[in-house]
Scaffold this active site. Structure first.
Site, mmCIF file in Angstrom:
data_model
loop_
_atom_site.group_PDB
_atom_site.id
_atom_site.type_symbol
_atom_site.label_atom_id
_atom_site.label_comp_id
_atom_site.label_asym_id
_atom_site.label_seq_id
_atom_site.Cartn_x
_atom_site.Cartn_y
_atom_site.Cartn_z
ATOM 1 N N GLN A 1 0.860 -1.189 0.000
ATOM 2 C CA GLN A 1 0.000 0.000 0.000
ATOM 3 C C GLN A 1 0.896 1.239 0.000
ATOM 4 O O GLN A 1 1.457 1.617 1.039
ATOM 5 C CB GLN A 1 -0.914 -0.001 1.219
ATOM 6 C CG GLN A 1 -1.714 -1.305 1.384
ATOM 7 C CD GLN A 1 -2.803 -1.469 0.348
ATOM 8 O OE1 GLN A 1 -3.770 -0.724 0.319
ATOM 9 N NE2 GLN A 1 -2.665 -2.477 -0.508
ATOM 10 N N ARG B 1 -4.576 4.029 4.500
ATOM 11 C CA ARG B 1 -3.906 4.644 3.356
ATOM 12 C C ARG B 1 -4.345 3.978 2.062
ATOM 13 O O ARG B 1 -4.794 2.815 2.048
ATOM 14 C CB ARG B 1 -2.385 4.549 3.495
ATOM 15 C CG ARG B 1 -1.821 3.158 3.334
ATOM 16 C CD ARG B 1 -0.282 3.148 3.269
ATOM 17 N NE ARG B 1 0.323 3.812 4.398
ATOM 18 C CZ ARG B 1 1.032 4.932 4.311
ATOM 19 N NH1 ARG B 1 1.205 5.514 3.134
ATOM 20 N NH2 ARG B 1 1.558 5.466 5.376
ATOM 21 N N ALA C 1 -11.891 2.440 4.560
ATOM 22 C CA ALA C 1 -10.878 1.611 3.911
ATOM 23 C C ALA C 1 -10.104 2.400 2.849
ATOM 24 O O ALA C 1 -10.374 3.565 2.580
ATOM 25 C CB ALA C 1 -11.534 0.382 3.301
ATOM 26 N N HIS C 2 -9.150 1.705 2.230
ATOM 27 C CA HIS C 2 -8.227 2.359 1.300
ATOM 28 C C HIS C 2 -8.930 2.904 0.056
ATOM 29 O O HIS C 2 -9.889 2.354 -0.433
ATOM 30 C CB HIS C 2 -7.074 1.426 0.906
ATOM 31 C CG HIS C 2 -7.499 0.121 0.322
ATOM 32 N ND1 HIS C 2 -6.617 -0.877 0.019
ATOM 33 C CD2 HIS C 2 -8.720 -0.367 -0.017
ATOM 34 C CE1 HIS C 2 -7.249 -1.906 -0.483
ATOM 35 N NE2 HIS C 2 -8.533 -1.618 -0.518
ATOM 36 N N ASN C 3 -8.407 4.052 -0.401
ATOM 37 C CA ASN C 3 -8.835 4.706 -1.646
ATOM 38 C C ASN C 3 -10.265 5.245 -1.610
ATOM 39 O O ASN C 3 -10.852 5.516 -2.648
ATOM 40 C CB ASN C 3 -8.688 3.765 -2.842
ATOM 41 C CG ASN C 3 -7.239 3.511 -3.193
ATOM 42 O OD1 ASN C 3 -6.645 2.534 -2.714
ATOM 43 N ND2 ASN C 3 -6.648 4.381 -3.996
#
Length: 342
Positions: free
Chosen positions: A193, A213, A234-236
């Site tokens: 990540q 991240r 969560a990510h993105n």
């Protein structure tokens, strides 16, 4: 401060004794003589009539025996007066001897770094920001002005925090997103990540919430959003301006929320879902597909709220309906059997 001065501060008009001395602001049920309270709806009018408060903030004149301040938003005025009567305490600026500072750390004016704070390399902390004990700020992070980082917060490397942000105890910003793929033998292989987290101005994040991240790019929390305790982003993901995420909300990867979205307690959003502007999702709902803006939704999967409400009212009746259907089937079978015997 007298009632007239208070009315002037909030842009209200006094009905009653403007010279009345106000010593504090309190809720209707706990207010005493010398206190100012507020009324937000007719359903609390009886409680106001029984209250010991000396004055009340209202949006229109009420038939009560105490002085009133007429203002379009009594609760907003009350919130601002709370800051006036009970300002948040701030520690004295300075760096505690136990603080660990990395290389190339740039500190603004009146920064507070409390005991056992650990700051990595190439970190920038702007004016009037407070970091409470045992917080960890990773390398290459940036913190804006008048930001408050409470105890045991962890900012992973490359996190960007704006101005007037509040991160409560135990918040984790920038931990790895949950990303894996299978190899030839069916084993989970971690996907590195390499993105970061950006939190814009005037965001508040409740205790023990986590914002991951991005795998690549940025997980973005936009200006003015408020996140409750125990929330997972969560990510993105991108969370739009002035949104509200209530306790135990979970948002899976690569979701995009518009502005002024409200996700009530324990609502969940599946991955790669887009939620439109000014959407409200009621508690314990599951958003499994894109939702159009300016609407309310509920249920699993989430559907328009009016449909969900009709469905909910039917659920308790299902056992009786099932019994009636079985009775009808039995009667229909009897009729068909008699016809076949004729």
């Amino acid at each position: 401060m007298n009632l007239g001065d208070i009315a002037e501060k909030i842009g209200g008009n006094v009905i009653g004794d403007a010279s009345l001395e106000i010593t504090d602001v309190r809720h209707i049920e706990s207010a005493e003589e010398g206190h100012l309270t507020f009324l937000t709806g007719k359903k609390f009018l009886d409680k106001l009539k029984q209250s010991k408060a000396s004055a009340v903030l209202v949006d229109s004149e009420q038939e009560v025996d105490i002085s009133q301040v007429i203002t379009p938003g009594p609760m907003l005025a009350f919130a601002r007066l709370l800051d006036q009567f009970h300002p948040q305490s701030r520690p004295k600026p300075g760096i505690h001897p136990s603080v660990i500072l990395g290389e190339n750390v740039v500190l603004g004016k009146r920064v507070t770094l409390s005991a056992l704070v650990c700051v990595g390399d190439n970190v920038q902390i702007d004016d009037d920001t407070v970091v409470y004990p045992s917080a960890v700020i990773g390398s290459d992070c940036s913190l804006g002005k008048n930001t408050v980082i409470h105890s045991n917060v962890t900012l992973y490397n490359n996190s960007v925090i704006g101005n007037h942000v509040i991160l409560h105890a135990g918040v984790v910003v920038g931990a790895d997103g949950f990303g894996y793929t299978l190899d030839e033998k069916g084993r989970h292989v971690k996907i590195n990540q390499i993105g970061n987290v950006v939190i814009e101005d005037n965001v508040e994040v409740g205790a023990n919430s986590c914002i991951d991240r991005a795998a690549m790019g940025t997980t973005l929390i936009k200006e003015g959003t408020k996140i409750d305790n125990l929330v997972q982003v969560a990510h993105n993901c991108t969370i739009g301006e002035h949104s509200i995420l209530v306790a135990q909300v979970g948002i899976a990867g690569s979701c995009e929320l518009g502005h002024h979205v409200v996700l009530a307690g324990q609502a969940g959003v599946s991955d790669h879902v887009k939620v439109g502007d000014q959407v409200t999702v009621v508690s314990k709902s599951a958003v499994l597909r894109d939702l159009e803006g300016h609407s309310a939704y509920g249920g699993i999967p989430a559907v328009p709220l009016n449909i969900w409400k009709r469905s909910i009212t039917v659920l308790p009746k299902l056992p009786d309906l099932a019994r009636k259907i079985r009775d009808l089937e039995s009667r229909l079978n009897d009729i068909e059997k008699k016809k076949s015997e004729e």
